[in-house]
Each structure stands twice: as C-alpha cells, then as structure tokens.
Design a protein around this motif. Sequence first.
Motif, PDB file in Angstrom:
ATOM      1  N   PHE A  44     -10.194   8.833 -11.505  1.00 10.01           N
ATOM      2  CA  PHE A  44      -9.496   7.464 -11.686  1.00 10.01           C
ATOM      3  C   PHE A  44      -9.763   7.247 -13.255  1.00 10.01           C
ATOM      4  O   PHE A  44      -8.718   6.839 -13.914  1.00 10.01           O
ATOM      5  CB  PHE A  44      -9.882   6.404 -10.748  1.00 10.01           C
ATOM      6  N   ILE A  45     -10.769   7.304 -13.629  1.00 13.83           N
ATOM      7  CA  ILE A  45     -11.112   6.848 -15.108  1.00 13.83           C
ATOM      8  C   ILE A  45     -10.379   8.199 -15.977  1.00 13.83           C
ATOM      9  O   ILE A  45      -9.721   7.608 -16.876  1.00 13.83           O
ATOM     10  CB  ILE A  45     -12.469   7.246 -15.169  1.00 13.83           C
ATOM     11  N   THR A  78     -14.654  10.807  -7.429  1.00 16.12           N
ATOM     12  CA  THR A  78     -13.296  10.079  -7.189  1.00 16.12           C
ATOM     13  C   THR A  78     -13.246   9.018  -8.003  1.00 16.12           C
ATOM     14  O   THR A  78     -12.050   8.817  -8.842  1.00 16.12           O
ATOM     15  CB  THR A  78     -13.599   9.160  -5.759  1.00 16.12           C
ATOM     16  N   GLN A  79     -14.306   8.296  -8.443  1.00 18.60           N
ATOM     17  CA  GLN A  79     -14.156   7.249  -9.610  1.00 18.60           C
ATOM     18  C   GLN A  79     -13.826   7.960 -11.047  1.00 18.60           C
ATOM     19  O   GLN A  79     -13.290   7.558 -11.857  1.00 18.60           O
ATOM     20  CB  GLN A  79     -15.801   6.754  -9.614  1.00 18.60           C
ATOM     21  N   LEU A 137     -17.856  10.258  -4.097  1.00 18.21           N
ATOM     22  CA  LEU A 137     -17.682   8.617  -5.004  1.00 18.21           C
ATOM     23  C   LEU A 137     -17.647   8.814  -6.150  1.00 18.21           C
ATOM     24  O   LEU A 137     -16.913   8.397  -6.735  1.00 18.21           O
ATOM     25  CB  LEU A 137     -18.881   7.873  -4.367  1.00 18.21           C
ATOM     26  N   ASP A 138     -18.757   9.554  -6.821  1.00 19.28           N
ATOM     27  CA  ASP A 138     -18.827   9.701  -8.339  1.00 19.28           C
ATOM     28  C   ASP A 138     -17.560  10.391  -8.813  1.00 19.28           C
ATOM     29  O   ASP A 138     -16.800   9.839  -9.572  1.00 19.28           O
ATOM     30  CB  ASP A 138     -19.945  10.462  -8.591  1.00 19.28           C
ATOM     31  N   TYR A 161     -20.642  11.494   6.301  1.00 18.84           N
ATOM     32  CA  TYR A 161     -20.490  10.014   6.438  1.00 18.84           C
ATOM     33  C   TYR A 161     -19.544   9.835   8.016  1.00 18.84           C
ATOM     34  O   TYR A 161     -19.024  10.743   8.370  1.00 18.84           O
ATOM     35  CB  TYR A 161     -19.640   9.502   5.283  1.00 18.84           C
ATOM     36  N   ILE A 181      -5.629   2.597  -8.161  1.00 17.99           N
ATOM     37  CA  ILE A 181      -6.884   3.104  -7.287  1.00 17.99           C
ATOM     38  C   ILE A 181      -6.708   2.700  -5.923  1.00 17.99           C
ATOM     39  O   ILE A 181      -7.055   3.614  -4.955  1.00 17.99           O
ATOM     40  CB  ILE A 181      -8.023   2.391  -8.050  1.00 17.99           C
ATOM     41  N   ASP A 182      -6.216   1.488  -5.552  1.00 14.01           N
ATOM     42  CA  ASP A 182      -6.107   0.962  -4.233  1.00 14.01           C
ATOM     43  C   ASP A 182      -5.410   1.952  -3.404  1.00 14.01           C
ATOM     44  O   ASP A 182      -5.401   2.343  -2.285  1.00 14.01           O
ATOM     45  CB  ASP A 182      -5.527  -0.452  -4.429  1.00 14.01           C
ATOM     46  N   LEU A 202     -16.804   8.786  10.154  1.00  8.56           N
ATOM     47  CA  LEU A 202     -15.212   8.665   9.920  1.00  8.56           C
ATOM     48  C   LEU A 202     -14.761   7.539  10.277  1.00  8.56           C
ATOM     49  O   LEU A 202     -15.258   6.804  11.347  1.00  8.56           O
ATOM     50  CB  LEU A 202     -14.601   9.757  10.969  1.00  8.56           C
ATOM     51  N   ARG A 229      -6.860   5.766  -3.353  1.00  9.84           N
ATOM     52  CA  ARG A 229      -8.394   6.107  -3.347  1.00  9.84           C
ATOM     53  C   ARG A 229      -8.768   6.946  -1.800  1.00  9.84           C
ATOM     54  O   ARG A 229      -9.567   7.793  -1.977  1.00  9.84           O
ATOM     55  CB  ARG A 229      -9.122   4.673  -3.163  1.00  9.84           C
ATOM     56  N   ASP A 230      -8.126   6.485  -0.777  1.00  9.21           N
ATOM     57  CA  ASP A 230      -8.452   7.284   0.510  1.00  9.21           C
ATOM     58  C   ASP A 230      -8.174   9.004   0.326  1.00  9.21           C
ATOM     59  O   ASP A 230      -8.826   9.529   0.668  1.00  9.21           O
ATOM     60  CB  ASP A 230      -7.481   6.426   1.675  1.00  9.21           C
ATOM     61  N   TYR A 286     -21.509  13.192  -0.119  1.00 10.86           N
ATOM     62  CA  TYR A 286     -21.049  12.098  -0.015  1.00 10.86           C
ATOM     63  C   TYR A 286     -21.104  11.406  -1.329  1.00 10.86           C
ATOM     64  O   TYR A 286     -20.190  10.755  -1.945  1.00 10.86           O
ATOM     65  CB  TYR A 286     -21.644  11.154   1.090  1.00 10.86           C
ATOM     66  N   PHE A 339     -10.356  10.380  -2.158  1.00 13.35           N
ATOM     67  CA  PHE A 339     -11.763  10.497  -1.482  1.00 13.35           C
ATOM     68  C   PHE A 339     -11.812  11.695  -0.524  1.00 13.35           C
ATOM     69  O   PHE A 339     -12.765  12.421  -0.326  1.00 13.35           O
ATOM     70  CB  PHE A 339     -12.235   9.227  -0.859  1.00 13.35           C
ATOM     71  N   ASN A 340     -10.645  11.527   0.540  1.00 18.49           N
ATOM     72  CA  ASN A 340     -10.501  12.734   1.299  1.00 18.49           C
ATOM     73  C   ASN A 340     -10.660  14.023   0.768  1.00 18.49           C
ATOM     74  O   ASN A 340     -11.173  15.179   1.280  1.00 18.49           O
ATOM     75  CB  ASN A 340      -9.459  12.500   2.291  1.00 18.49           C
TER      76      ASN A 340
END
Lengths: 192, 224
Positions: free
Chosen positions: A56-57, A52-53, A49-50, A108, A27-28, A110, A31-32, A45, A35-36
């Motif tokens: 990963f799940i 992106t999460q 986030l949702d 958001y 994830i680390d 930058l 993630r960027d 935004y 997300f991008n």
Amino acid sequence: MSNSDSEDIQVIDKVLAGDIEAFSVIIDKYRDKTFNYVYSQVKDYDETLDITQEIFIMTMEALASFRRESKFSTWFYSIMVNYCKNYRKKNSRYNVISINSSRGDDEYDLQLPDERENPEEEVIMNESLRIVKEEIGMLPDDYREILLLRDIQGLSYNEIAEILDISLSNVKVRIHRGREFLKNRLTARGLI
Amino acid sequence: MSGDHIPFHKMSDLCDNEIRACEERDSLMEHIQSCPECALEFRRLGKTLDLCRELSCISCPEHDLPARTMRSIRSARKKKLLLKSMPAMAASLLIIAGVSLFNAGIIGVHDRATVADDSSRKSFSDSERVIEIIRDHSAAISQVTDEYVEGTVPLSSFNNLRKHLGSRRVAYLLVEESDPDSGAQWGNAIEEVGLDDGQSAGNREPIPGGHGAAAQYVRFRVFR
C-alpha cells in the motif's frame, strides 16, 4: 467504467490533490484481497502483514505515475503480484515447504463471514479451507499465482494477462493446468 | 473431446462461461449428464472452484491495518520531506555557523590582519622607494618618521626630484644651507598634494630659480 472503478479514480484524484487521508478508502477496499494473496504466496503471518502494508505504501508513492490506461485495480494488482514475485525470488533458497499437512505455528485463524448457523458445518468448512490453502501453497509458482488471481481474486482473463504481462492463450493454459493440478491434489486428500 | 470423455480444459472453460457457442455448450452438458466419469470430474472441479471462492471471503484479521498503514505512509512522507529539505537546511546551518564564527572572531581575523599587514608592507615599501628616489637625486635625507621622509636637495635638482616623486604629497621650502639643523619655517612651506604621474612628469611648473640669491637648497618632506 464500473462504479467501483470510478470510485477508485475519485479517491486517487483526491489523494493526488493532497488529501492523503483519502487513501485509507483504497486500503480498506483492497486489504482483504491483498492480505489473502500475499499470505498464499508468503505463508508467514507477520511477514504478510508487513508486505501488505508495504504494497500500500508503494502504491501510494507511485500513484502519480498511474496513467489510467487500465483500471486502478489492475494496476494495483500488478504492483502486488510483482512485489510477491520479487519477495519469493529473494527468499526462494530459504523456503522450506512442509510436506506434512499438520497445522503450522504460523497459520492464522480463518475469519469467514459468520453466515453458517451450524457450528459443526463451520468447523468442517474451516478445516476444508485450511487444506485448500495448504494445497494452493504447494502448487508450482506459475499455477498458484494464476489461480489466486482468477479463482480467489476473481479477475478476468484479460486483467490477468495485463497484470502478468502474458498472452491470453497463455493465461488460459495456465488456469486449466493449475485447476487440474489443484483438483487432483484435493481429490487425493479426500476433500472433494 | 478426446476419446469418449470431455478434456479438462473444456470443463474449465465451461465453468468460466468461456464456451460461447450454444450448440457446443449444450452438447458438453448433455455428455456430462450421460457420462458418470465426466460428471464426477465436473463436480470435483466445481467443488474446487467453490472452495477457492470461499477463500476469497476470508478477511484480514488485523483490523487496524488501514490505520497502521496510514501511519506508516504519513511517517514515510515526513521522512521524504525531511530528506528533500536536508541540503537547504545544511546550507543554512553552514551560513549561520560561518557568520557566527566570523562575528566571534574565530575566522576572518587572520584575513583582517593580513590586510593590515599588507597595507603597512605597502607603506613600508613605498617609503623605501621614496628614499631610493631621493638618493638618486643627490639629496640628503635628514629624517625618516612614520609620517614623512625629510631631506634637502640642491635647488637645481628639486624639479627633477619632484617629478619622480609623482603624485605623493610633498611640502617644501627654500633654504640657504643644506644643514638640516638650520631652522626651517615649515609653517611657510609650499605643499603640493597628489598630482598624477602624467602631470607631475610632464606638466609641472618648475620652481623658479630666483627666490633670492641666497636660496641654494630646497628642504622637503615627502609624506606617506
């Protein structure tokens, strides 16, 4: 296999052996980029986030089915791209893309690495990137998708062909057209 | 090259180092240096790609995203495990509830009563059958109690009657009169218990007729 790939495989082996917490390394690492990419596709935004999460799940749940025929990153990006594609398909009829270049409520701030000593330069760069993001957001789906993978995520032509399941020549054609499209838009906005 | 200028896809390939042949690459670079229009286009493309690369440096503003995602993964796992164990848990609960209800007498009592009913019904119908057999052999029934059916039968008919009574427990004694009130010494009675049907029908030894000239009747009790 590069160092990065073998690191991924080591983490995956740990996770599959039952050490779920090891997945936080993945994830680390991704993630960027995730997300991008998602933000460029979704342009909301909170939703980004949702999603992106959720990506990963989903990856974690599907980890046992990763057959290691390709790099983990390629497999992961396929999940990411398909998720966004489906999301856009589902929500396409409700999407209203603003023609105005004014900053939307949902945009958001930058967060660029703090390398510029001149604050003025930083403000100009942030504004330029905002315009680029906006213009990428207005590209036709096929071009936006491929530019995000090639010029923002930095993937190779072969990886993109595998992720999008299209031929190499098709990848090239789309990249050229997408770049031309974006370059013309940025020229029209006086940015380049 | 189309006309005098470099086509865009060639410039794009050039940026990606996709033009392998050195000669072609050198020739393109040479043209870009000498043609202001192509140089401008090439610069614009380079700037576009630089800006795109800058975008890739933007980090996700939510720093706790990994922790949040891990929390979601953990809770999703728990949910999945719970769902997996649901059928087993439901089955266990049903068994526990069933046993508790059975022990509390809420269910199962009816079944026990039915069994009791069945056995008394069976016993009742067996008594009826005994009475029927006795009547068929011209015997007189003198008493029907919870334990036995008592009657008197001429000595000549007893062997046949006994045969038909089969494996039932029978006590009997020889009497002179058929009158049930005449005192019968049940303490001296002969008791036979449970001969099976085949034996009682064919192999029973008949009561000898000569138990004294006065003995004309057999007083008997067929037990339930």
